[in-house]
Design a protein around this motif. Structure first.
Motif, PDB file in Angstrom:
ATOM      1  N   ARG A   1       0.814  -1.208   0.000  1.00 42.17           N
ATOM      2  CA  ARG A   1       0.000   0.000   0.000  1.00 42.17           C
ATOM      3  C   ARG A   1       0.851   1.264   0.000  1.00 42.17           C
ATOM      4  NH1 ARG A   1      -4.621  -1.952   4.429  1.00 42.17           N
ATOM      5  NH2 ARG A   1      -4.823  -4.043   3.538  1.00 42.17           N
ATOM      6  N   ILE A   2       0.340   2.284  -0.666  1.00 47.78           N
ATOM      7  CA  ILE A   2       0.957   3.601  -0.567  1.00 47.78           C
ATOM      8  C   ILE A   2       0.479   4.200   0.749  1.00 47.78           C
ATOM      9  CG2 ILE A   2       1.202   5.872  -1.615  1.00 47.78           C
ATOM     10  CD1 ILE A   2       0.527   4.575  -4.298  1.00 47.78           C
ATOM     11  N   ASN A   3       1.380   4.426   1.676  1.00 52.61           N
ATOM     12  CA  ASN A   3       0.970   4.743   3.044  1.00 52.61           C
ATOM     13  C   ASN A   3       1.308   6.153   3.494  1.00 52.61           C
ATOM     14  OD1 ASN A   3       3.707   4.570   3.355  1.00 52.61           O
ATOM     15  ND2 ASN A   3       3.686   2.766   4.684  1.00 52.61           N
ATOM     16  N   THR A   4       1.560   7.058   2.522  1.00 49.28           N
ATOM     17  CA  THR A   4       1.879   8.434   2.906  1.00 49.28           C
ATOM     18  C   THR A   4       1.521   9.398   1.793  1.00 49.28           C
ATOM     19  OG1 THR A   4       3.650   9.904   3.680  1.00 49.28           O
ATOM     20  CG2 THR A   4       4.242   8.248   2.032  1.00 49.28           C
ATOM     21  N   PHE A   5       1.290  10.656   2.173  1.00 43.85           N
ATOM     22  CA  PHE A   5       1.172  11.744   1.215  1.00 43.85           C
ATOM     23  C   PHE A   5       2.526  12.398   0.962  1.00 43.85           C
ATOM     24  CE2 PHE A   5      -3.183  11.894   3.125  1.00 43.85           C
ATOM     25  CZ  PHE A   5      -3.910  11.675   1.959  1.00 43.85           C
ATOM     26  N   PHE A   6       3.492  12.084   1.804  1.00 50.71           N
ATOM     27  CA  PHE A   6       4.771  12.800   1.783  1.00 50.71           C
ATOM     28  C   PHE A   6       5.754  12.118   0.840  1.00 50.71           C
ATOM     29  CE2 PHE A   6       3.735  14.055   6.431  1.00 50.71           C
ATOM     30  CZ  PHE A   6       2.841  15.017   5.973  1.00 50.71           C
ATOM     31  N   ASP A   7       5.747  12.537  -0.420  1.00 46.22           N
ATOM     32  CA  ASP A   7       6.614  11.939  -1.432  1.00 46.22           C
ATOM     33  C   ASP A   7       7.868  12.766  -1.705  1.00 46.22           C
ATOM     34  OD1 ASP A   7       4.845   9.815  -1.808  1.00 46.22           O
ATOM     35  OD2 ASP A   7       3.650  10.966  -3.248  1.00 46.22           O
ATOM     36  N   GLY A   8       8.099  13.795  -0.889  1.00 44.01           N
ATOM     37  CA  GLY A   8       9.283  14.618  -1.058  1.00 44.01           C
ATOM     38  C   GLY A   8       9.088  15.821  -1.961  1.00 44.01           C
ATOM     39  N   ASP A   9       7.901  15.945  -2.560  1.00 43.50           N
ATOM     40  CA  ASP A   9       7.646  17.077  -3.456  1.00 43.50           C
ATOM     41  C   ASP A   9       7.627  18.405  -2.712  1.00 43.50           C
ATOM     42  OD1 ASP A   9       7.407  15.265  -5.520  1.00 43.50           O
ATOM     43  OD2 ASP A   9       5.235  15.093  -5.338  1.00 43.50           O
ATOM     44  N   ASP A  10       7.310  18.351  -1.427  1.00 37.66           N
ATOM     45  CA  ASP A  10       7.203  19.568  -0.612  1.00 37.66           C
ATOM     46  C   ASP A  10       8.178  19.514   0.555  1.00 37.66           C
ATOM     47  OD1 ASP A  10       6.162  22.045   0.084  1.00 37.66           O
ATOM     48  OD2 ASP A  10       4.635  21.178   1.389  1.00 37.66           O
ATOM     49  N   GLY A  11       9.348  18.960   0.309  1.00 36.77           N
ATOM     50  CA  GLY A  11      10.340  18.821   1.359  1.00 36.77           C
ATOM     51  C   GLY A  11      10.201  17.506   2.100  1.00 36.77           C
ATOM     52  N   VAL A  12      11.146  17.219   2.971  1.00 33.02           N
ATOM     53  CA  VAL A  12      11.146  15.984   3.744  1.00 33.02           C
ATOM     54  C   VAL A  12      10.338  16.192   5.017  1.00 33.02           C
ATOM     55  CG1 VAL A  12      12.570  14.305   4.960  1.00 33.02           C
ATOM     56  CG2 VAL A  12      13.376  15.298   2.815  1.00 33.02           C
ATOM     57  N   LYS A  13       9.319  15.355   5.193  1.00 30.90           N
ATOM     58  CA  LYS A  13       8.452  15.469   6.362  1.00 30.90           C
ATOM     59  C   LYS A  13       8.319  14.117   7.043  1.00 30.90           C
ATOM     60  CE  LYS A  13       5.626  19.150   4.311  1.00 30.90           C
ATOM     61  NZ  LYS A  13       4.244  19.582   3.944  1.00 30.90           N
ATOM     62  N   HIS A  14       8.221  14.152   8.365  1.00 33.58           N
ATOM     63  CA  HIS A  14       8.004  12.951   9.162  1.00 33.58           C
ATOM     64  C   HIS A  14       6.803  13.192  10.068  1.00 33.58           C
ATOM     65  CE1 HIS A  14      11.879  11.315   7.889  1.00 33.58           C
ATOM     66  NE2 HIS A  14      12.373  12.529   8.103  1.00 33.58           N
ATOM     67  N   THR A  15       6.195  12.101  10.528  1.00 37.49           N
ATOM     68  CA  THR A  15       4.972  12.219  11.328  1.00 37.49           C
ATOM     69  C   THR A  15       5.167  11.589  12.694  1.00 37.49           C
ATOM     70  OG1 THR A  15       3.728  11.990   9.268  1.00 37.49           O
ATOM     71  CG2 THR A  15       2.475  11.845  11.318  1.00 37.49           C
ATOM     72  N   ASP A  16       4.876  12.350  13.736  1.00 40.36           N
ATOM     73  CA  ASP A  16       4.936  11.850  15.112  1.00 40.36           C
ATOM     74  C   ASP A  16       3.764  10.902  15.338  1.00 40.36           C
ATOM     75  OD1 ASP A  16       5.037  11.428  17.833  1.00 40.36           O
ATOM     76  OD2 ASP A  16       4.576  13.500  18.383  1.00 40.36           O
ATOM     77  N   MET A  17       4.045   9.650  15.703  1.00 40.80           N
ATOM     78  CA  MET A  17       2.997   8.659  15.919  1.00 40.80           C
ATOM     79  C   MET A  17       2.933   8.221  17.380  1.00 40.80           C
ATOM     80  SD  MET A  17       1.592   8.529  13.002  1.00 40.80           S
ATOM     81  CE  MET A  17       0.469   7.138  13.144  1.00 40.80           C
TER      82      MET A  17
END
Length: 259
Positions: free
Chosen positions: A110-126
């Protein structure tokens, strides 16, 4: 201004109200059909059947990114979801209700993120994947609807559509899982990435494969467990979502870390 909240219906939960207005939302990830229920104030509930009307989409083919982006584009702030789960915890029997508070991800394709690097590198606090604010609301309101919450549960998410083997269930148990399902990841992750408060309630529909000797997964038991609980859960969700809600008492809207 209209405020919008949402309910995502899992297996067996495909609608809430006969007065729903159907909308087709076009997102960059695909089109999503949702139902809008108008409340008696300045709020609307968006109902999204996770598998589509009539359970037409299997878990591994659900367009999770389109679903969650459609809710975001409708300015949804808070989401309750239902999920049918198997139990591998002796204390959680068929027909019981649990509040999902953490997950183990065993999905593969599955594709499990919206963050593909197009808008910078982002991480999510879980650290709080399932909104603690919404979970506490369920604990507060559940007794009013004769809903017996058996406890919190760690959810192991598998790819599906097949059920798990006995060996896999043993492994998930060693890792701390209480219940198993096929749909909550990446849904919960995508909600967090979009800054929406998200809570999932599990309906125990069966014992996991091999967990109880002689206890096979039976379809009519799954349907019966869902039918027994869904109306009470829907009424509770509607009351909670109809009230005043905050995004200041959790970290859901502030979970993104940018490098």
């Amino acid at each position: 201004m209209i405020k919008r909240v949402a309910i995502i219906g899992g297996t067996g939960v495909y609608g809430i109200n006969s007065n729903e207005i159907i909308l087709n939302i076009k997102t960059i990830y695909g089109q999503v059909e949702v139902n809008i229920i108008k409340l008696n104030n300045d709020k609307e509930i968006v109902f999204l059947p996770r598998h589509g009307k009539g359970h037409s989409t299997p878990p591994h083919l659900i367009n999770y990114r389109a679903n969650m982006m459609a809710l975001k584009e409708l300015s949804v702030t808070h989401i309750y979801s239902t999920c049918a789960v198997g139990s591998l915890n002796e204390n959680y029997d068929i027909g019981d209700i649990v509040i999902i508070n953490d997950f183990l991800d065993f999905t593969k394709n599955r594709i499990n993120t919206f963050f593909d690097g197009d808008d910078g590198v982002k991480h999510t606090d879980m650290s709080d994947p399932y909104c603690s604010y919404l979970r506490n609301k369920v604990m507060k309101f559940s007794s009013d609807y004769d809903i017996n919450i058996k406890g919190n549960a760690v959810y192991a998410c598998t790819e599906g559509p097949r059920f798990e083997t006995s060996a896999e269930i043993k492994m998930y148990g060693f890792m701390g899982a209480d219940v198993v399902g096929m749909t909550n990841v990446p849904e919960v992750v995508l909600a967090k990435e979009l800054g929406m408060c998200y809570s999932a309630i599990g309906i125990i529909t069966n014992w996991c494969t091999g967990f109880k000797k002689g206890e096979d997964i039976v379809l009519h038991e799954i349907a019966s467990s869902i039918e027994k609980n869904k109306i009470k859960l829907e009424k509770m969700f509607i009351e909670i979502l109809s009230g005043d809600l905050s995004q200041d008492e959790c970290n859901c809207n502030n979970a993104i870390l940018e490098l």
